[in-house]
Scaffold this motif. Sequence first.
Motif, PDB file in Angstrom:
ATOM      1  N   VAL A  42      -7.670   3.590   6.896  1.00  0.00           N
ATOM      2  CA  VAL A  42      -8.713   2.885   6.146  1.00  0.00           C
ATOM      3  C   VAL A  42      -9.017   3.623   4.842  1.00  0.00           C
ATOM      4  CG1 VAL A  42     -11.143   2.186   6.160  1.00  0.00           C
ATOM      5  CG2 VAL A  42      -9.730   1.837   8.200  1.00  0.00           C
ATOM      6  N   GLU A  43      -9.080   4.938   4.903  1.00  0.00           N
ATOM      7  CA  GLU A  43      -9.330   5.727   3.704  1.00  0.00           C
ATOM      8  C   GLU A  43      -8.191   5.558   2.699  1.00  0.00           C
ATOM      9  OE1 GLU A  43     -11.420   8.380   1.170  1.00  0.00           O
ATOM     10  OE2 GLU A  43     -11.986   7.108   2.866  1.00  0.00           O
ATOM     11  N   ALA A  44      -6.972   5.401   3.196  1.00  0.00           N
ATOM     12  CA  ALA A  44      -5.827   5.187   2.307  1.00  0.00           C
ATOM     13  C   ALA A  44      -5.989   3.883   1.527  1.00  0.00           C
ATOM     14  CB  ALA A  44      -4.536   5.164   3.119  1.00  0.00           C
ATOM     15  N   VAL A  45      -6.494   2.844   2.185  1.00  0.00           N
ATOM     16  CA  VAL A  45      -6.743   1.572   1.505  1.00  0.00           C
ATOM     17  C   VAL A  45      -7.765   1.759   0.397  1.00  0.00           C
ATOM     18  CG1 VAL A  45      -7.634  -0.780   1.771  1.00  0.00           C
ATOM     19  CG2 VAL A  45      -6.151   0.208   3.535  1.00  0.00           C
ATOM     20  N   ARG A  46      -8.829   2.487   0.713  1.00  0.00           N
ATOM     21  CA  ARG A  46      -9.889   2.710  -0.277  1.00  0.00           C
ATOM     22  C   ARG A  46      -9.353   3.474  -1.493  1.00  0.00           C
ATOM     23  NH1 ARG A  46     -15.017   1.713   1.528  1.00  0.00           N
ATOM     24  NH2 ARG A  46     -15.296   1.425   3.776  1.00  0.00           N
ATOM     25  N   ARG A  47      -8.618   4.534  -1.239  1.00  0.00           N
ATOM     26  CA  ARG A  47      -8.143   5.376  -2.333  1.00  0.00           C
ATOM     27  C   ARG A  47      -7.116   4.642  -3.195  1.00  0.00           C
ATOM     28  NH1 ARG A  47      -9.905  10.338  -2.692  1.00  0.00           N
ATOM     29  NH2 ARG A  47     -11.013  11.283  -0.938  1.00  0.00           N
ATOM     30  N   ALA A  48      -6.239   3.878  -2.576  1.00  0.00           N
ATOM     31  CA  ALA A  48      -5.261   3.111  -3.351  1.00  0.00           C
ATOM     32  C   ALA A  48      -5.955   2.065  -4.218  1.00  0.00           C
ATOM     33  CB  ALA A  48      -4.260   2.444  -2.410  1.00  0.00           C
ATOM     34  N   SER A  49      -6.994   1.451  -3.690  1.00  0.00           N
ATOM     35  CA  SER A  49      -7.730   0.435  -4.456  1.00  0.00           C
ATOM     36  C   SER A  49      -8.445   1.055  -5.650  1.00  0.00           C
ATOM     37  CB  SER A  49      -8.748  -0.267  -3.550  1.00  0.00           C
ATOM     38  OG  SER A  49      -8.102  -0.907  -2.462  1.00  0.00           O
ATOM     39  N   HIS A  50      -9.054   2.207  -5.447  1.00  0.00           N
ATOM     40  CA  HIS A  50      -9.726   2.878  -6.558  1.00  0.00           C
ATOM     41  C   HIS A  50      -8.717   3.400  -7.588  1.00  0.00           C
ATOM     42  CE1 HIS A  50     -13.943   2.769  -5.370  1.00  0.00           C
ATOM     43  NE2 HIS A  50     -13.549   2.939  -4.107  1.00  0.00           N
ATOM     44  N   ALA A 102      -3.329  -0.177   9.023  1.00  0.00           N
ATOM     45  CA  ALA A 102      -4.671   0.055   9.548  1.00  0.00           C
ATOM     46  C   ALA A 102      -5.037  -0.939  10.646  1.00  0.00           C
ATOM     47  CB  ALA A 102      -5.687  -0.027   8.414  1.00  0.00           C
ATOM     48  N   GLY A 103      -4.179  -1.946  10.872  1.00  0.00           N
ATOM     49  CA  GLY A 103      -4.427  -2.906  11.941  1.00  0.00           C
ATOM     50  C   GLY A 103      -4.852  -4.276  11.474  1.00  0.00           C
ATOM     51  N   ASP A 104      -4.770  -4.565  10.178  1.00  0.00           N
ATOM     52  CA  ASP A 104      -5.157  -5.865   9.648  1.00  0.00           C
ATOM     53  C   ASP A 104      -4.122  -6.912  10.040  1.00  0.00           C
ATOM     54  OD1 ASP A 104      -6.100  -8.020   8.231  1.00  0.00           O
ATOM     55  OD2 ASP A 104      -6.102  -7.024   6.279  1.00  0.00           O
ATOM     56  N   SER A 105      -4.558  -8.016  10.623  1.00  0.00           N
ATOM     57  CA  SER A 105      -3.633  -9.077  11.036  1.00  0.00           C
ATOM     58  C   SER A 105      -3.349 -10.064   9.916  1.00  0.00           C
ATOM     59  CB  SER A 105      -4.207  -9.829  12.246  1.00  0.00           C
ATOM     60  OG  SER A 105      -5.450 -10.436  11.904  1.00  0.00           O
ATOM     61  N   GLU A 106      -4.134 -10.020   8.834  1.00  0.00           N
ATOM     62  CA  GLU A 106      -3.924 -10.905   7.685  1.00  0.00           C
ATOM     63  C   GLU A 106      -3.958 -10.099   6.381  1.00  0.00           C
ATOM     64  OE1 GLU A 106      -5.727 -15.156   8.363  1.00  0.00           O
ATOM     65  OE2 GLU A 106      -7.264 -13.659   8.844  1.00  0.00           O
ATOM     66  N   PRO A 107      -3.073  -9.129   6.228  1.00  0.00           N
ATOM     67  CA  PRO A 107      -3.150  -8.239   5.068  1.00  0.00           C
ATOM     68  C   PRO A 107      -2.952  -8.950   3.730  1.00  0.00           C
ATOM     69  CG  PRO A 107      -1.093  -7.892   6.255  1.00  0.00           C
ATOM     70  CD  PRO A 107      -1.947  -8.769   7.113  1.00  0.00           C
ATOM     71  N   GLU A 108      -2.051  -9.942   3.671  1.00  0.00           N
ATOM     72  CA  GLU A 108      -1.816 -10.625   2.398  1.00  0.00           C
ATOM     73  C   GLU A 108      -3.073 -11.317   1.890  1.00  0.00           C
ATOM     74  OE1 GLU A 108       0.050 -11.042   5.087  1.00  0.00           O
ATOM     75  OE2 GLU A 108       2.068 -10.298   4.565  1.00  0.00           O
ATOM     76  N   ARG A 109      -3.795 -11.941   2.809  1.00  0.00           N
ATOM     77  CA  ARG A 109      -5.034 -12.628   2.436  1.00  0.00           C
ATOM     78  C   ARG A 109      -6.059 -11.648   1.888  1.00  0.00           C
ATOM     79  NH1 ARG A 109      -9.170 -15.401   6.769  1.00  0.00           N
ATOM     80  NH2 ARG A 109     -10.830 -15.951   5.292  1.00  0.00           N
ATOM     81  N   HIS A 110      -6.208 -10.520   2.517  1.00  0.00           N
ATOM     82  CA  HIS A 110      -7.218  -9.554   2.100  1.00  0.00           C
ATOM     83  C   HIS A 110      -6.802  -8.807   0.838  1.00  0.00           C
ATOM     84  CE1 HIS A 110      -8.347  -9.916   6.538  1.00  0.00           C
ATOM     85  NE2 HIS A 110      -9.329 -10.459   5.846  1.00  0.00           N
ATOM     86  N   CYS A 144     -14.809  -6.328   2.656  1.00  0.00           N
ATOM     87  CA  CYS A 144     -13.487  -6.828   3.053  1.00  0.00           C
ATOM     88  C   CYS A 144     -12.972  -6.114   4.298  1.00  0.00           C
ATOM     89  CB  CYS A 144     -12.510  -6.655   1.894  1.00  0.00           C
ATOM     90  SG  CYS A 144     -10.858  -7.318   2.215  1.00  0.00           S
ATOM     91  N   LEU A 145     -13.121  -4.786   4.325  1.00  0.00           N
ATOM     92  CA  LEU A 145     -12.635  -4.025   5.468  1.00  0.00           C
ATOM     93  C   LEU A 145     -13.445  -4.315   6.727  1.00  0.00           C
ATOM     94  CD1 LEU A 145     -11.876  -0.626   3.701  1.00  0.00           C
ATOM     95  CD2 LEU A 145     -10.214  -2.256   4.622  1.00  0.00           C
ATOM     96  N   THR A 146     -14.713  -4.633   6.558  1.00  0.00           N
ATOM     97  CA  THR A 146     -15.537  -4.998   7.711  1.00  0.00           C
ATOM     98  C   THR A 146     -15.001  -6.260   8.370  1.00  0.00           C
ATOM     99  OG1 THR A 146     -17.514  -4.005   6.745  1.00  0.00           O
ATOM    100  CG2 THR A 146     -17.848  -5.656   8.453  1.00  0.00           C
ATOM    101  N   ARG A 147     -14.557  -7.216   7.546  1.00  0.00           N
ATOM    102  CA  ARG A 147     -14.014  -8.460   8.080  1.00  0.00           C
ATOM    103  C   ARG A 147     -12.588  -8.269   8.602  1.00  0.00           C
ATOM    104  NH1 ARG A 147     -16.923 -12.997   6.153  1.00  0.00           N
ATOM    105  NH2 ARG A 147     -18.586 -12.434   4.693  1.00  0.00           N
ATOM    106  N   ALA A 148     -11.803  -7.475   7.867  1.00  0.00           N
ATOM    107  CA  ALA A 148     -10.394  -7.313   8.234  1.00  0.00           C
ATOM    108  C   ALA A 148     -10.213  -6.381   9.424  1.00  0.00           C
ATOM    109  CB  ALA A 148      -9.610  -6.780   7.036  1.00  0.00           C
ATOM    110  N   LEU A 149     -11.063  -5.354   9.493  1.00  0.00           N
ATOM    111  CA  LEU A 149     -10.914  -4.321  10.520  1.00  0.00           C
ATOM    112  C   LEU A 149     -12.270  -4.053  11.160  1.00  0.00           C
ATOM    113  CD1 LEU A 149      -8.807  -1.938   8.261  1.00  0.00           C
ATOM    114  CD2 LEU A 149      -7.900  -3.462  10.025  1.00  0.00           C
ATOM    115  N   PRO A 150     -12.768  -4.953  11.984  1.00  0.00           N
ATOM    116  CA  PRO A 150     -14.105  -4.799  12.574  1.00  0.00           C
ATOM    117  C   PRO A 150     -14.301  -3.481  13.300  1.00  0.00           C
ATOM    118  CG  PRO A 150     -13.216  -6.982  13.025  1.00  0.00           C
ATOM    119  CD  PRO A 150     -12.095  -6.176  12.447  1.00  0.00           C
ATOM    120  N   ALA A 151     -13.249  -2.926  13.877  1.00  0.00           N
ATOM    121  CA  ALA A 151     -13.388  -1.691  14.645  1.00  0.00           C
ATOM    122  C   ALA A 151     -13.492  -0.460  13.752  1.00  0.00           C
ATOM    123  CB  ALA A 151     -12.207  -1.526  15.598  1.00  0.00           C
ATOM    124  N   ALA A 152     -13.206  -0.631  12.464  1.00  0.00           N
ATOM    125  CA  ALA A 152     -13.233   0.519  11.556  1.00  0.00           C
ATOM    126  C   ALA A 152     -14.030   0.178  10.308  1.00  0.00           C
ATOM    127  CB  ALA A 152     -11.804   0.912  11.176  1.00  0.00           C
TER     128      ALA A 152
END
Length: 232
Positions: A106-114, A161-169, A207-215
């Motif tokens: 999850v942190e990797a997603v954040r850092r890549a986005s920034h 990170a476990g996202d089932s719809e990564p392209e959408r997000h 976005c991550l709350t919706r994509a990855l509820p557990a994280a």
Amino acid sequence: MTHDDQKGPESTESAKPPTPARLRRERERAEARESILSAARDVARRDGWDAVTMRRLADEIEYSANFAYRYFTGRDDILLALVREGFARLREAMTTAAEGQADTAVEAVRRASHAYLDFALAEPDVYQLMYGLGGVRVPATDAWDEGQAVGDVLTGLLAAAGDSEPERHVLRLWATAHGLIALLVVGRVGVDADGLHALLEDALTDCLTRALPAAHTPGPSPEPTQRTPQTP
């Protein structure tokens, strides 16, 4: 006759290691191309992309007007090379940010986005050319693979990170980051670089709350590599 016997002189020649003279020519060609691309970036930074012409570039690098034509077919070829190079460097920046500093997926997603936002703030002229914001457009289809590779970075990170719809997000995150940059370019947002990162962080958390509820626990906003706002 064996398969090897059927190889022509061209195949044999291409299999030989490059000679020092050939290596020197290739190095000189790469250096000449880079000097032209660097001059184009400098002109655009000062006077905008409309000012980038073959004659203007020849003046910048103090060569004859025909020098650039040895390495590029024309102005559009130079702009396309800059777009492709820009996408490659953006992808590298995002990948480096994700792999070198992140402790979790999850942190990797954040850092890549920034890192995406950092690139646009650090190199506004190149970013505008890449996405057609600077008044000069390079057909998106001409650099489609390079642009897609940038999105693939986030798609892969979200999937890991476990996202089932990564392209959408990814589309949602890209729309947010790109939208913030576009608003900055036209002077419609009155915030600095830190403010833009904070807005992006809000979008990431949602976005991550919706994509990855557990994280979904928000993480600290990562320190970007560049924080100096630039006015295109």
